[in-house]
Write an enzyme that holds these catalytic residues in place. Structure first.
Site: not given
Length: 295
Positions: A155-157
């Protein structure tokens, strides 16, 4: 002879300005003469940053509690800043969270979506709110915080890669205006987010990320001061015409950029790989019909 401060009198709005990289950017901007608007969800952290920039540099700072995932709150924060200062010269989109840590199919979909909302939608909301005023005033700098996580941080990436693409698209849409939009990859810096990432990685047995987290939180991470210095550079006149670029604070010698602006802007350096339909792919000697690199 008086030192010329690069952000003298400029109004800089920083989301996620209460702690970590946001606080470091606030302090660096204050040292360069900026007036600050600090935005985050936690009033006590904002008050601490405001106190620091006041004590260290005599800088003026207003604090605004707002959640960047709520467009109405973002617009209200920008309205409060405009009511107080009359303009916003620099926007630093820094607010973020680590999001769910683990395999894609094990992630909670709600947490995954919230991470996209904090990072990507938060940046979109900030840019959407600030650009009309910058166009009207014919001046503005936007600095977006990107980054790289790795396995178990999908999700962060995904959000951070989206931010880079959004940065490049905005720069193209703003061509011919005095407004620049760039992204920073700060590197692995010891912040509360990395402490959380370290502990979550251990909990799921991701020992590679855990060991990296131990290194980062034990003094072997990237420099927070250098990330803040890059934000100042991109928010100042030193940035020149540089726009639509992703700059790595931990590796790129951005101090040398002022003499290379024409060269950098004429190249695909510091960008995600794009496919130009009018330019043929380079081909691999082994497979002549395939590109050397993947899409």
């Amino acid at each position: 002879m008086a030192t010329i401060r690069r952000l003298e009198g400029r109004v800089v709005l920083i989301t996620g300005g209460g702690r970590g990289i946001g606080q470091a950017i606030a302090r660096a901007c204050a040292a360069e003469g900026a007036r600050l608007a600090l935005v985050s969800r936690t009033a006590s952290e904002l008050d601490e940053t405001a106190r620091l920039v006041g004590d260290e540099h005599g800088a003026e700072a207003i604090t605004i509690v707002a959640n960047v995932t709520d467009y109405d709150q973002v617009r209200q924060a920008f309205s409060q800043t405009l009511a107080h200062y009359g303009c916003i010269d620099v926007l630093v989109n820094n607010a973020g969270n680590i999001g769910p840590v683990g395999r894609v199919w094990d992630n909670d979909p709600g947490e995954w979506a919230r991470t996209i909302a904090v990072h990507l939608m938060g940046v979109f909301y900030g840019c959407h709110a600030v650009i009309p005023g910058m166009l009207e005033r014919r001046r503005g700098r936007i600095v977006n915080m990107s980054g790289v996580g790795g396995p178990n941080s999908s999700a962060y990436d995904a959000a951070k890669t989206g931010i880079v693409n959004l940065t490049e698209n905005l720069a193209l849409e703003l061509q011919g205006t005095p407004i620049t939009v760039n992204a920073i990859s700060p590197g692995s810096i010891h912040t509360r987010m990395w402490e959380e990432n370290r502990d979550l990685a251990l909990a799921i047995g991701d020992m590679a990320t855990y060991q990296r987290g131990v290194q980062v939180t034990s003094g072997q991470g990237a420099s927070i001061e250098r990330a803040a210095a890059l934000a100042v550079f991109l928010g100042s006149d030193d940035c020149g015409t540089l726009s639509g670029r992703l700059i790595r604070a931990f590796a790129d010698r951005f101090e040398d950029f002022p003499g290379r602006m024409e060269e950098i802007m004429a190249s695909e350096a510091y960008q995600l790989r794009r496919v130009d339909p009018d330019r043929p792919f380079p081909t691999s000697p082994s497979y002549p019909n395939l590109p050397i690199e993947g899409p």
